[in-house]
Design a protein around this motif. Structure first.
Motif, PDB file in Angstrom:
ATOM      1  N   LEU A 239       0.840  -1.188   0.000  1.00  0.00           N
ATOM      2  CA  LEU A 239       0.000   0.000   0.000  1.00  0.00           C
ATOM      3  C   LEU A 239       0.881   1.246   0.000  1.00  0.00           C
ATOM      4  N   ILE A 240       0.480   2.240  -0.774  1.00  0.00           N
ATOM      5  CA  ILE A 240       1.214   3.496  -0.892  1.00  0.00           C
ATOM      6  C   ILE A 240       0.308   4.635  -0.424  1.00  0.00           C
ATOM      7  N   ASP A 241       0.836   5.468   0.448  1.00  0.00           N
ATOM      8  CA  ASP A 241       0.100   6.627   0.958  1.00  0.00           C
ATOM      9  C   ASP A 241       0.107   7.716  -0.112  1.00  0.00           C
ATOM     10  N   SER A 242      -0.758   7.589  -1.101  1.00  0.00           N
ATOM     11  CA  SER A 242      -0.652   8.365  -2.333  1.00  0.00           C
ATOM     12  C   SER A 242      -1.451   9.666  -2.342  1.00  0.00           C
ATOM     13  N   HIS A 243      -2.473   9.775  -1.495  1.00  0.00           N
ATOM     14  CA  HIS A 243      -3.285  11.003  -1.432  1.00  0.00           C
ATOM     15  C   HIS A 243      -3.869  11.380  -2.800  1.00  0.00           C
ATOM     16  N   ASP A 244      -4.265  10.403  -3.573  1.00  0.00           N
ATOM     17  CA  ASP A 244      -4.731  10.692  -4.930  1.00  0.00           C
ATOM     18  C   ASP A 244      -6.080  10.066  -5.248  1.00  0.00           C
ATOM     19  N   CYS A 245      -6.823   9.681  -4.210  1.00  0.00           N
ATOM     20  CA  CYS A 245      -8.114   9.029  -4.434  1.00  0.00           C
ATOM     21  C   CYS A 245      -8.953   9.156  -3.173  1.00  0.00           C
ATOM     22  N   ALA A 246     -10.177   8.671  -3.254  1.00  0.00           N
ATOM     23  CA  ALA A 246     -11.085   8.741  -2.117  1.00  0.00           C
ATOM     24  C   ALA A 246     -10.604   7.842  -0.979  1.00  0.00           C
ATOM     25  N   ILE A 247     -11.037   8.153   0.222  1.00  0.00           N
ATOM     26  CA  ILE A 247     -10.702   7.373   1.412  1.00  0.00           C
ATOM     27  C   ILE A 247     -11.359   5.997   1.302  1.00  0.00           C
ATOM     28  N   SER A 248     -10.611   4.960   1.616  1.00  0.00           N
ATOM     29  CA  SER A 248     -11.134   3.597   1.491  1.00  0.00           C
ATOM     30  C   SER A 248     -12.090   3.270   2.640  1.00  0.00           C
ATOM     31  N   SER A 249     -12.925   2.280   2.423  1.00  0.00           N
ATOM     32  CA  SER A 249     -13.862   1.851   3.465  1.00  0.00           C
ATOM     33  C   SER A 249     -13.124   1.347   4.697  1.00  0.00           C
ATOM     34  N   SER A 250     -11.970   0.703   4.506  1.00  0.00           N
ATOM     35  CA  SER A 250     -11.195   0.197   5.645  1.00  0.00           C
ATOM     36  C   SER A 250     -10.671   1.331   6.515  1.00  0.00           C
ATOM     37  N   VAL A 251     -10.253   2.425   5.876  1.00  0.00           N
ATOM     38  CA  VAL A 251      -9.760   3.575   6.633  1.00  0.00           C
ATOM     39  C   VAL A 251     -10.917   4.282   7.329  1.00  0.00           C
ATOM     40  N   TRP A 252     -12.069   4.385   6.675  1.00  0.00           N
ATOM     41  CA  TRP A 252     -13.245   4.943   7.353  1.00  0.00           C
ATOM     42  C   TRP A 252     -13.592   4.110   8.584  1.00  0.00           C
ATOM     43  N   ASP A 253     -13.524   2.793   8.489  1.00  0.00           N
ATOM     44  CA  ASP A 253     -13.823   1.932   9.636  1.00  0.00           C
ATOM     45  C   ASP A 253     -12.832   2.185  10.773  1.00  0.00           C
ATOM     46  N   LEU A 254     -11.557   2.323  10.427  1.00  0.00           N
ATOM     47  CA  LEU A 254     -10.551   2.580  11.451  1.00  0.00           C
ATOM     48  C   LEU A 254     -10.763   3.952  12.083  1.00  0.00           C
ATOM     49  N   TYR A 255     -11.173   4.924  11.271  1.00  0.00           N
ATOM     50  CA  TYR A 255     -11.475   6.256  11.792  1.00  0.00           C
ATOM     51  C   TYR A 255     -12.640   6.202  12.784  1.00  0.00           C
ATOM     52  N   ARG A 256     -13.663   5.437  12.470  1.00  0.00           N
ATOM     53  CA  ARG A 256     -14.789   5.278  13.399  1.00  0.00           C
ATOM     54  C   ARG A 256     -14.299   4.708  14.726  1.00  0.00           C
ATOM     55  N   ASP A 257     -13.376   3.773  14.660  1.00  0.00           N
ATOM     56  CA  ASP A 257     -12.812   3.191  15.876  1.00  0.00           C
ATOM     57  C   ASP A 257     -12.053   4.249  16.670  1.00  0.00           C
ATOM     58  N   VAL A 258     -11.273   5.067  15.967  1.00  0.00           N
ATOM     59  CA  VAL A 258     -10.520   6.133  16.642  1.00  0.00           C
ATOM     60  C   VAL A 258     -11.466   7.104  17.324  1.00  0.00           C
ATOM     61  N   VAL A 259     -12.506   7.550  16.614  1.00  0.00           N
ATOM     62  CA  VAL A 259     -13.450   8.502  17.189  1.00  0.00           C
ATOM     63  C   VAL A 259     -14.155   7.901  18.399  1.00  0.00           C
ATOM     64  N   SER A 260     -14.446   6.606  18.353  1.00  0.00           N
ATOM     65  CA  SER A 260     -15.078   5.952  19.503  1.00  0.00           C
ATOM     66  C   SER A 260     -14.145   5.929  20.706  1.00  0.00           C
ATOM     67  N   ARG A 261     -12.845   5.962  20.462  1.00  0.00           N
ATOM     68  CA  ARG A 261     -11.864   5.938  21.550  1.00  0.00           C
ATOM     69  C   ARG A 261     -11.618   7.318  22.140  1.00  0.00           C
TER      70      ARG A 261
END
Length: 295
Positions: A239-261
């Motif tokens: 995986l490359i941190d490319s900043h050239d496309c929409a946020i993936s569903s996996s990253v959105w899921d991880l973000y939800r986990d972070v916000v819950s914490r």
């Protein structure tokens, strides 16, 4: 403008610092000049915009006119990419002085840099390179962060990196290293959720366990971004941190986990190439806001 945030906090100089009334977790995006007219016509309520400091280190001209237009209505996040906090050399004092002048000029809501190195022997590289997590590196990084914070007279947020290789000489985990840096320098943490996901995938560790080991109480800002999928020389996924496309569903899921914490924190959507139209980028920021405040 349709969506202008309320700005209420005033610094010692009497100018607005850009802290938004009632917004504990504003959502923002990278500011790209291509989007200036669209932002001014249809902005981002209670939002903010982030710029790379190095793009504004000249004295004036079109870059500063555009940024001034944005700053009149929105708080800024100033994000450095070339300080080489983790480098073995002393910090470039001229670069640090220009960085300080930008902080004074625009009074950003947030100021950040990377846990990485990008220069050596006077040469700058177009990469954010990883560090060996050792006691010697820890001393160097803490010294550099202290120097930056002394110059800008405010805490710096340190961003966790995305990495593709690791040093065999490391004696600390990355999360342990970051925790020690935060404890020793008093800096904050810019938690890049995409970087966590990218590094965890590339190195085969648990993103949740990594988050458990971080000083999440020090998070002052969150980054979200898209990544690309490639293969290494052995045809293994990379995986490359490319900043050239929409946020993936996996990253959105991880973000939800972070916000819950940790609850709502200022969240920034990075998109640096293959730029979409402003409504597409705006929608990504609004998705983050909805996760922070689902009601």
């Amino acid at each position: 403008m349709n969506d202008i945030p309320s700005i209420t906090a005033v610094g010692e100089s009497g100018r607005h610092h850009g802290v938004m009334r009632g917004a504990q977790g504003p959502a923002g995006t990278s500011f790209k000049h291509e989007h200036l007219a669209a932002i001014l016509a249809d902005g981002l309520k209670d939002g903010f915009f982030e710029v790379h400091a190095e793009n504004y280190m000249g004295a004036g001209g079109p870059p500063h006119r555009a940024l001034t237009a944005i700053r009149e209505h929105y708080p800024l996040s100033l994000h450095g990419v070339c300080m080489s906090i983790g480098g073995p050399d002393v910090l470039d004092v001229a670069h640090l002085a220009r960085f300080r002048e930008l902080v004074i000029r625009y009074e950003p809501m947030l100021v950040s840099e990377h846990l990485a190195w990008s220069s050596h022997g006077g040469q700058f590289f177009n990469d954010l390179l990883p560090l060996p997590y050792t006691q010697a590196t820890l001393e160097q990084v803490c010294e550099h962060i202290d120097q930056v914070q002394d110059a800008i007279k405010r805490p710096l947020l340190l961003e966790n990196p995305s990495t593709y290789v690791a040093f065999a000489s490391s004696t600390l985990s990355e999360a342990e290293f970051i925790r020690m840096v935060v404890q020793r320098t008093g800096c904050g943490l810019l938690l890049d959720v995409n970087n966590v996901f990218v590094s965890a995938s590339n190195h085969g560790f648990s993103a949740a366990a990594y988050l458990d080991a971080l000083p999440l109480e020090a998070v002052g800002e969150i980054h979200l971004a898209g990544h690309s999928e490639q293969h290494d020389d052995e045809n293994e996924p990379l995986l490359i941190d490319s900043h050239d496309c929409a946020i993936s569903s996996s990253v959105w899921d991880l973000y939800r986990d972070v916000v819950s914490r940790i609850g709502a924190k200022p969240t920034l959507v990075e998109w640096d190439s293959n730029l979409p139209s402003w409504p597409v980028l705006r929608a990504q920021a609004l998705s983050a806001r909805h996760i922070m405040s689902p009601g």
